[in-house]
Scaffold this motif. Structure first.
Motif, mmCIF file in Angstrom:
data_model
loop_
_atom_site.group_PDB
_atom_site.id
_atom_site.type_symbol
_atom_site.label_atom_id
_atom_site.label_comp_id
_atom_site.label_asym_id
_atom_site.label_seq_id
_atom_site.Cartn_x
_atom_site.Cartn_y
_atom_site.Cartn_z
ATOM 1 N N PRO A 84 0.871 -1.189 0.206
ATOM 2 C CA PRO A 84 -0.183 -0.047 -0.040
ATOM 3 C C PRO A 84 0.848 1.173 -0.021
ATOM 4 C CG PRO A 84 0.175 -0.819 2.232
ATOM 5 C CD PRO A 84 0.867 -1.803 1.350
ATOM 6 N N GLY A 85 0.169 2.232 -0.377
ATOM 7 C CA GLY A 85 0.863 3.707 -0.143
ATOM 8 C C GLY A 85 0.811 4.402 -1.289
ATOM 9 N N HIS A 86 1.706 5.618 -1.505
ATOM 10 C CA HIS A 86 1.897 6.115 -2.650
ATOM 11 C C HIS A 86 3.132 5.743 -3.272
ATOM 12 C CE1 HIS A 86 1.698 9.555 -5.617
ATOM 13 N NE2 HIS A 86 2.678 10.317 -5.335
ATOM 14 N N GLN A 87 2.907 5.265 -4.821
ATOM 15 C CA GLN A 87 4.159 4.691 -5.470
ATOM 16 C C GLN A 87 3.842 5.016 -6.926
ATOM 17 O OE1 GLN A 87 2.637 0.220 -5.682
ATOM 18 N NE2 GLN A 87 1.376 1.207 -3.641
ATOM 19 N N GLY A 109 -14.367 -1.671 -12.617
ATOM 20 C CA GLY A 109 -13.749 -0.798 -13.896
ATOM 21 C C GLY A 109 -13.347 0.412 -13.482
ATOM 22 N N ALA A 110 -13.459 0.864 -12.241
ATOM 23 C CA ALA A 110 -13.122 2.092 -11.987
ATOM 24 C C ALA A 110 -11.515 2.443 -11.996
ATOM 25 C CB ALA A 110 -13.279 2.320 -10.446
ATOM 26 N N VAL A 111 -11.146 3.639 -12.656
ATOM 27 C CA VAL A 111 -9.780 3.619 -13.121
ATOM 28 C C VAL A 111 -9.025 4.766 -11.950
ATOM 29 C CG1 VAL A 111 -8.453 4.875 -14.768
ATOM 30 C CG2 VAL A 111 -10.441 3.645 -15.630
ATOM 31 N N TYR A 112 -7.917 3.951 -11.721
ATOM 32 C CA TYR A 112 -7.225 4.789 -10.535
ATOM 33 C C TYR A 112 -5.963 5.486 -11.456
ATOM 34 C CZ TYR A 112 -9.255 1.997 -6.979
ATOM 35 O OH TYR A 112 -10.108 1.494 -6.151
ATOM 36 N N PRO A 125 6.047 6.907 -16.362
ATOM 37 C CA PRO A 125 5.517 6.519 -14.904
ATOM 38 C C PRO A 125 3.910 6.916 -14.816
ATOM 39 C CG PRO A 125 6.359 8.880 -15.304
ATOM 40 C CD PRO A 125 6.458 8.217 -16.392
ATOM 41 N N MET A 126 3.425 5.884 -13.970
ATOM 42 C CA MET A 126 2.167 6.202 -13.426
ATOM 43 C C MET A 126 2.128 6.409 -11.783
ATOM 44 S SD MET A 126 -1.163 3.566 -13.432
ATOM 45 C CE MET A 126 -1.431 3.835 -15.325
ATOM 46 N N GLY A 127 1.831 7.455 -11.348
ATOM 47 C CA GLY A 127 1.777 7.687 -9.897
ATOM 48 C C GLY A 127 0.321 7.204 -9.443
ATOM 49 N N VAL A 128 0.430 6.594 -8.249
ATOM 50 C CA VAL A 128 -1.136 6.305 -7.753
ATOM 51 C C VAL A 128 -0.870 5.975 -5.967
ATOM 52 C CG1 VAL A 128 -2.214 5.246 -9.511
ATOM 53 C CG2 VAL A 128 -0.874 3.914 -8.216
ATOM 54 N N THR A 129 -1.872 6.348 -5.269
ATOM 55 C CA THR A 129 -1.917 6.091 -4.080
ATOM 56 C C THR A 129 -2.906 4.779 -3.717
ATOM 57 O OG1 THR A 129 -1.683 8.200 -3.354
ATOM 58 C CG2 THR A 129 -2.618 6.635 -1.683
ATOM 59 N N LEU A 130 -2.344 3.641 -3.240
ATOM 60 C CA LEU A 130 -3.188 2.507 -3.277
ATOM 61 C C LEU A 130 -3.435 1.954 -1.653
ATOM 62 C CD1 LEU A 130 -1.703 0.601 -6.080
ATOM 63 C CD2 LEU A 130 -3.539 1.844 -6.074
ATOM 64 N N GLY A 131 -4.547 1.499 -1.392
ATOM 65 C CA GLY A 131 -4.755 1.127 -0.020
ATOM 66 C C GLY A 131 -5.424 -0.483 -0.139
ATOM 67 N N ARG A 132 -5.901 -0.892 0.848
ATOM 68 C CA ARG A 132 -6.568 -2.287 0.444
ATOM 69 C C ARG A 132 -7.522 -2.588 -0.539
ATOM 70 N NH1 ARG A 132 -7.219 -5.886 5.025
ATOM 71 N NH2 ARG A 132 -6.519 -4.339 6.585
ATOM 72 N N GLY A 133 -7.521 -3.573 -1.332
ATOM 73 C CA GLY A 133 -8.275 -3.699 -2.462
ATOM 74 C C GLY A 133 -7.732 -4.566 -3.464
ATOM 75 N N SER A 134 -8.289 -4.608 -4.516
ATOM 76 C CA SER A 134 -8.002 -5.469 -5.842
ATOM 77 C C SER A 134 -7.762 -4.675 -7.106
ATOM 78 C CB SER A 134 -9.023 -6.542 -6.021
ATOM 79 O OG SER A 134 -9.295 -7.338 -4.973
ATOM 80 N N TYR A 135 -6.845 -4.955 -7.400
ATOM 81 C CA TYR A 135 -6.223 -4.009 -8.726
ATOM 82 C C TYR A 135 -5.889 -4.860 -9.839
ATOM 83 C CZ TYR A 135 -6.086 -0.776 -4.887
ATOM 84 O OH TYR A 135 -6.272 -0.012 -3.682
ATOM 85 N N GLY A 157 -2.273 -2.296 4.754
ATOM 86 C CA GLY A 157 -2.523 -0.916 4.571
ATOM 87 C C GLY A 157 -2.860 -0.052 5.698
ATOM 88 N N GLY A 158 -3.618 -0.662 6.669
ATOM 89 C CA GLY A 158 -4.045 -0.077 7.710
ATOM 90 C C GLY A 158 -4.869 1.328 7.460
ATOM 91 N N SER A 159 -4.243 2.491 7.475
ATOM 92 C CA SER A 159 -5.091 3.696 7.422
ATOM 93 C C SER A 159 -4.847 4.272 5.951
ATOM 94 C CB SER A 159 -4.667 4.837 8.396
ATOM 95 O OG SER A 159 -3.346 4.704 8.445
ATOM 96 N N VAL A 160 -3.901 3.702 5.165
ATOM 97 C CA VAL A 160 -3.965 3.997 3.746
ATOM 98 C C VAL A 160 -5.234 3.977 3.102
ATOM 99 C CG1 VAL A 160 -2.497 4.034 1.861
ATOM 100 C CG2 VAL A 160 -1.385 3.571 4.002
ATOM 101 N N HIS A 161 -5.652 4.758 2.419
ATOM 102 C CA HIS A 161 -6.817 4.666 1.523
ATOM 103 C C HIS A 161 -6.507 4.969 0.142
ATOM 104 C CE1 HIS A 161 -9.581 4.687 4.879
ATOM 105 N NE2 HIS A 161 -8.891 5.647 5.315
ATOM 106 N N SER A 162 -7.027 4.211 -0.809
ATOM 107 C CA SER A 162 -6.767 4.667 -2.179
ATOM 108 C C SER A 162 -7.060 5.905 -2.691
ATOM 109 C CB SER A 162 -7.543 3.294 -2.894
ATOM 110 O OG SER A 162 -7.129 2.160 -2.738
#
Length: 419
Positions: A84-87, A109-112, A125-135, A157-162
Motif C-alpha cells: 500500500p501507499g503512494h507509489q 472497472g473504476a480507473v485509478y 511513470p504512473m503515480g497512484v496511492t493504493l490502499g486495501r483492495g484489488s487492482y 494498508g492500515g489507514s492508507v486509503h486508495s
C-alpha cells in the motif's frame, strides 16, 4: 460505486482570492487519479529496470517504483509484491505498437490511473496511492482487443486509503444529457432570433440609441450557448466572428455578425451603413434557429466544452480581444459562466457519482459569479480598462482556478476505450 477523480478540496472561504494565492492544479489529482495524455507528456519520464518485480526508491522522489510490462501477452507482469501507499509504476511497452494503460478496480472497472499513447520501446511513470483492495492493469494496444492482467490484492494498508478512481463514462452515458442540452439550445435560438430582430429593426428605422440598447441583450443570449459552437459550424463565424485572420480588419468585407454591428454602433457609423450588416446578422441567426433541429451534437465533446467555454473567456474576454467598442467583455464573461452552469447541470447526474470535487466546483462557480457581478451597476458593466490592477488580477485568478477545476470535468467525461 467509488467516487471520484476530482479530489475533494476546501471550498473558498471568501472572495479574497488573488493572483498570488490562486493555485494551478495539474490533472494528476490528489491521490494521483486520472492522467491525461498531456499530463503524461509533460511528466518527467522515469527509466524502469527490467526483470520481474523490480522496485526501488529513487533519490529524486523517494517513492517506491515498480517496473510493469505493457504487452498483450504480459499486461501487468512484474507487479508481484504489492504494497500500500503512494507509489509509481514504471510502465514499459516492449511491444511493437502504441498502447493505453489503465490501473483499474477489476470488479467495478473504476480507473485509478492512466497513461495514453505509450509508444513502443518507451517507459512512462504512473503515480497512484493504493490502499486495501484489488487492482489490475488493463492494456489496450492499437488495433487489438483490450487485455486485463492478473488481479493483484493488497491486504494490508492500515489507514492508507486508495486515491481517487472513476468508472469511465461511455458515449451511451452522455447521450441523455446531450439531447437535453440540445433542446435547451433550441429554445435559446428562438430567443436569440427574437432579440436579434429587435436589434435589426432598431437599425432599420435609424434609431441607433435603441440599437445600442438592444445589442448586448441579443449578444449575451448567443454567448450563453458556448457548448454548441462546434456544432454551429460556419454559422458561428457568421454570427460571432472577429477580425482575426481578416487582412482588411474591421473594414474587411468578411467581417460580419455581432462584432461587426458592435463596431459600427460604437464608432459613429450611420444607420444606412449598418442596415446591411444588421440584416445579415438577423438572417444568419434565423437560419441557425431553423436548421438547429436537424443538427446533432457529438456526445463525446460535451464534457470538454464545459471546460473550453471559460478557458476561452480567460483568453478572449478578460484580455479585451473581442471588444469592438461596447466595452462589455465582463458581461460576456458572466454570460459564459451562466452557460457553463447550465451545461454542468445536465452533466451532474454523471458527475455526482464520480467527482468528489464537485462541491468545490460549485463553490468556485458561485465565487466567480460574485466577482463578475461586482462589475455590474444598474445594468451597466464596468469596462476592463477601468478596473484596478487588483480587480483584474482577482478576476483572472478566480476564473483561472475555476478553469483548472473544469479541466477535471473534461477528463472525467472523456470517453475512454474499454475493449
Amino acid at each position: 460505486m467509488p467516487e471520484t477523480a476530482l479530489a475533494a478540496e476546501p471550498e473558498p472561504a471568501s472572495s479574497s482570492v488573488s493572483g498570488s494565492t490562486a493555485r494551478r492544479r495539474p490533472l494528476l489529482l490528489a491521490g494521483c487519479a486520472l492522467l491525461t495524455a498531456g499530463a503524461v507528456t509533460a511528466a518527467v519520464l522515469v527509466g524502469g529496470a527490467s526483470g520481474d518485480d523490480t522496485h526501488r526508491a529513487t533519490a529524486a522522489d523517494g517513492l517506491r517504483h515498480t517496473a510493469v510490462e505493457v504487452t498483450p501477452a504480459g499486461c501487468g507482469r512484474g507487479w508481484t509484491h504489492p504494497e500500500p501507499g503512494h507509489q509509481v509504476f514504471d510502465l514499459s511497452n516492449t511491444s511493437g505498437t502504441a498502447a493505453e494503460v489503465y490501473l483499474t478496480d477489476p470488479r467495478t472497472g473504476a480507473v485509478y490511473g492512466e497513461v495514453e499513447g505509450l509508444a513502443p520501446g518507451t517507459v512512462r511513470p504512473m503515480g497512484v496511492t493504493l490502499g486495501r483492495g484489488s487492482y489490475a492493469f488493463k492494456c489496450l494496444a492499437d488495433d487489438a482487443d483490450a487485455v486485463t492482467g492478473p488481479t493483484v490484492r493488497i491486504t494490508g494498508g492500515g489507514s492508507v486509503h486508495s486515491g481517487p478512481a472513476a468508472v469511465p463514462v461511455t458515449e451511451q452515458d452522455l447521450i441523455p444529457p446531450t439531447l437535453a442540452y440540445q433542446k435547451w439550445i433550441q429554445d435559446r435560438t428562438v430567443e436569440l432570433a427574437r432579440k436579434t430582430d429587435t436589434l435589426s429593426d432598431a437599425v432599420d428605422r435609424g434609431d441607433l440609441a435603441a440599437a445600442r440598447a438592444a445589442w448586448l441583450p441579443a449578444h449575451l443570449v448567443y454567448e450563453r450557448m458556448g457548448a454548441a459552437y462546434g456544432t454551429f459550424g460556419d454559422a458561428d463565424a457568421a454570427i460571432d466572428g472577429t477580425t482575426a485572420g481578416l487582412p482588411g480588419g474591421v473594414r474587411d468585407a468578411d467581417f460580419a455578425g455581432f462584432h461587426r454591428v458592435e463596431y459600427g454602433l460604437w464608432h459613429g457609423e450611420s444607420a444606412s451603413g449598418l442596415r446591411g450588416p444588421a440584416d445579415r446578422l438577423a438572417k444568419d441567426v434565423r437560419t441557425l434557429r431553423d436548421s438547429w433541429p436537424d443538427q446533432r451534437m457529438d456526445p463525446a465533446d460535451v464534457g470538454l466544452r464545459a471546460h473550453e467555454i471559460l478557458e476561452n473567456t480567460v483568453q478572449f474576454e478578460l484580455t479585451g480581444r473581442t471588444d469592438y467598442g461596447s466595452h462589455t467583455n465582463l458581461a460576456t464573461a458572466r454570460a459564459n459562466l451562466d452557460g457553463t452552469r447550465v451545461l454542468l447541470g445536465y452533466l451532474r447526474p454523471l458527475l455526482k457519482t464520480r467527482a468528489a470535487g464537485l462541491p468545490g466546483i460549485d463553490a468556485w462557480m458561485n465565487l466567480v459569479q460574485s466577482t463578475l457581478g461586482g462589475f455590474e451597476h444598474d445594468g451597466r458593466w464596468t469596462p476592463l480598462t477601468r478596473l484596478t490592477r487588483a480587480q483584474r488580477e482577482k478576476a483572472a485568478a478566480d476564473l483561472g482556478e475555476l478553469v483548472e477545476r473544469l479541466a477535471d470535468v473534461a477528463a472525467l467525461t472523456d470517453v475512454r476505450r474499454t475493449a
